[in-house]
Design an enzyme around this catalytic site. Structure first.
Site, PDB file in Angstrom:
ATOM      1  CG  ASP A 197      -2.317   0.519   0.902  1.00 26.93           C
ATOM      2  OD1 ASP A 197      -2.397   1.702   0.520  1.00 26.93           O
ATOM      3  OD2 ASP A 197      -3.296  -0.219   1.030  1.00 26.93           O
ATOM      4  CG  HIS A 243      -5.242   3.711  -0.139  1.00 27.37           C
ATOM      5  ND1 HIS A 243      -4.697   2.452  -0.194  1.00 27.37           N
ATOM      6  CD2 HIS A 243      -6.420   3.640  -0.790  1.00 27.37           C
ATOM      7  CE1 HIS A 243      -5.515   1.646  -0.849  1.00 27.37           C
ATOM      8  NE2 HIS A 243      -6.573   2.344  -1.227  1.00 27.37           N
ATOM      9  CB  SER A 262      -9.197   0.480  -1.358  1.00 30.66           C
ATOM     10  OG  SER A 262      -8.443   0.505  -2.525  1.00 30.66           O
TER      11      SER A 262
END
Length: 626
Positions: free
Chosen positions: A149, A207, A525
């Protein structure tokens, strides 16, 4: 993986697709060096040093000097599989291919950023229950969840180690980062004032922190976003360990290089992770499952061969058919569902508006042909805006469009805006707490008829609240990609669905949508780490289960109705009852998956038979196993 177009990462050829420089590519491929991935299949030797020396020898033979390999080599892949990434001209790449008797080498590809409460209670994993999967496994204690990530913000409260046992003895790794592949071919401004970067595993983009929290974050009480979703935030396996492999970097849209992704897979396999959570994906058109440019398919195959389940999102290109990605059968592929916790009251709109109540005030609709909420001039020139709430319709569902509409109304003196749009699950906040309410076209039309039928229409806007009660109206999110697969239409993807809409989790301070350490994001996600956390619990309960057995348990026990038996709908045009094309096996049911009664197991040889059956030849398949 923010909006539905913000968090998943998508594999693109940057030079051709992102920039469209077809002529430039023709030149640079001949005149300049690019990173090429030389994938040699299964690991050939147990000693990494011998593998590296062998790869250097290959390059030295081709490039003509002993010094050249050190300059050209970017990565050597030596743990989970064999190969290397090197800076080569086209002619050098052709020589390497001839020397190694390969059909071709793979130029590097990039990935761009696209995919991100009470979801665990919704799935039946109550922290207070003494008998569910969460407590049977001591909340995942001893399991290591690896994430590929954007990095992680380690100071976040969700990463406190309260209640954690000792680090597993088998663990060989730590937080890692990979940038050489990205730097070699990136053409965008990097590490700028507007988009700073940390050259270590710390996250600039939120994220990775968000997905890590969902998968294995610790308990944090009194968490919320602007007071919304107030309660305890935690991950699915709160006593599992998190291992971050930072492969994505803070440029426009966020990007990651396939060479870096392959290296992260290689080292994660060696480090000893138990499950890999990969909220990244490839773009349409997809590469084949045996193409070295699809680093996720290749890396996950070797992880599967070592007993490591890999969980990926289906992407956020729904509701179009054939938009599903990460379609290799050895991957667990996720659709995103909603969770709506409410009472029997009717809710006309949704918003992230924490401000003061707007008491009854005028409600207007600009009867101007062609009015768009992104165009400030028609709004500002419409005289009744000042002091009123404005209703407008749009076909644009992006965050930027919502923000532009609110800015235009605010600049014209309006006190709020109601935006009617095509049904979607994206719920962005508007600028600086300005009242911005989102409804679908049906409700927007009802409001419009009220305006047109009343001499002095008025409206009252109340602040957003979190309504807690029985779960209702489970849907497959509008943005969630749908089957069939564009490269394997007979393949059953996505495999399963999990919550992925307006998920409250920790984020990075540089996340523009973060408040007090937390943010609400949506995307496959966000669905991906839900399953990764559940897989961690299943690995703790059944350590001998293969990745295929775990996938089978998840798919065959899933809910095909909502948890209370209500029908599941799929958002789209039109809205419809959902089916396996939308959700795969159904909505994940963790407690049932723990005791499925029957599992359909598979191993490496079974996947090889699959590749043969769909038409790949021996030269394409053999690197995976030789």
């Amino acid at each position: 993986m923010g909006s539905t177009r913000s968090p998943l990462f998508v594999l693109v050829n940057v030079l051709v697709i992102l920039y469209g420089k077809d002529i430039l590519v023709a030149c640079t491929s001949q005149c300049q060096k690019q990173i090429h991935i030389v994938y040699l299949g299964a690991r050939q030797n147990s000693d990494p040093r011998l593998v590296t020396d062998s790869l250097h020898g290959i390059l030295a033979s081709v490039l003509g000097s002993k010094e050249a390999p050190s300059e050209a080599m970017v990565y050597s892949y030596e743990h989970g599989f064999s190969g290397f990434a090197a800076k080569l001209t086209d002619s050098q790449a052709q020589k390497v291919a001839i020397y190694l008797e390969l059909s071709m080498l793979y130029p590097i590809d990039f990935i761009s950023c696209k995919q991100p409460g009470r979801s665990w209670d919704y799935l039946g994993l109550y922290s207070q229950s003494p008998s569910n999967l969460l407590h049977k496994t001591n909340m995942g204690d001893g399991i290591i969840i690896g994430l590929l990530d954007t990095g992680v913000w380690p100071e976040s409260e969700v990463f406190n180690d309260e209640g954690l046992g000792p680090i597993p003895f088998r663990w060989k790794g730590g937080a890692r980062w990979y940038i050489d592949g990205f730097l070699a071919d990136n053409e965008q401004p990097f590490n700028t004032t507007e988009n700073p970067a940390y050259l270590f595993p710390r996250a600039a983009i939120g994220h990775g922190t968000h997905t890590s929290t969902i998968a294995g974050g610790s308990f944090v009480a009194n968490s919320s976003y602007l007071g919304l979703g107030l309660g305890v935030v935690r991950g699915g396996a709160p006593r599992a360990r998190i291992a971050m492999y930072k492969v994505c970097w803070n440029v426009v849209a966020g990007q990651c290089a396939s060479a870096d992704i392959l290296k992260a897979f290689d080292e994660a396999i060696h480090d000893g992770v138990d499950v890999l959570s990969v909220s990244l994906g490839s773009d349409i058109p997809l590469f084949s499952e045996v193409d070295g440019r699809d680093g996720i398919a290749i890396g996950s195959f070797h992880a599967m061969a070592k007993g490591i389940p890999v969980v990926c999102g289906a992407s956020n290109d729904g509701p179009l058919a054939q938009s599903v990605q990460n379609t290799a059968p050895w991957i667990i592929t996720l659709a995103a569902s909603t969770i709506r916790l409410g009472t029997n009251m009717t809710i006309l709109g949704q918003a992230m508006f924490p401000g003061k109540e707007i008491d009854f005030t005028g409600l207007v609709y600009p009867e101007t042909p062609g009015l768009l909420p992104t165009a400030a001039e028609p709004v500002s020139s419409f005289h009744p805006v000042a002091g009123n709430v404005v209703l407008c319709f749009t076909t644009v569902g992006s965050r930027s469009a919502m923000a532009s509409a609110s800015l235009a109304v605010r600049a014209a003196g309006g006190v709020g805006v109601i935006i009617a749009r095509n049904p979607s699950n994206a719920l962005p906040p508007c600028s600086n707490g300005f009242p911005c309410i989102i409804v679908d076209w049906e409700l927007g039309t009802e409001i419009l008829f009220y305006i047109r039928s009343t001499s002095f229409p008025t409206v009252k806007l109340s602040p957003s609240t979190t309504l807690v009660g029985k779960p209702v109206s489970t849907t497959i999110a509008y943005f969630s990609s749908r089957r069939p697969s564009s490269i394997a239409p007979a393949g059953l993807k996505p495999d399963i669905a999990a919550p992925g809409v307006s998920i409250l989790a920790a984020s990075s301070p540089l996340d523009p949508y973060m408040n007090s350490g937390f943010a609400l994001h949506s995307g496959t996600s966000m669905a991906t780490p839900h399953i990764s956390g559940i897989v961690a619990l299943l690995k703790a309960l059944h350590p001998s289960w293969s990745p295929a057995a775990i996938k089978s348990a998840l798919v065959t026990t899933a809910w095909r109705t909502g948890p209370l038996g209500e029908p599941i709908f799929a958002e789209g045009s039109p809205r419809k009852l959902s089916d396996p094309f939308d959700y795969g096996g159904g909505i994940v049911n963790p407690n049932k998956a723990a005791e499925p009664g029957l599992v359909y197991d598979m191993g490496t040889s079974d996947y090889i038979h699959y590749l043969c059956a769909v038409g790949y030849n021996n030269s394409a398949i053999s690197p995976l196993v030789e």
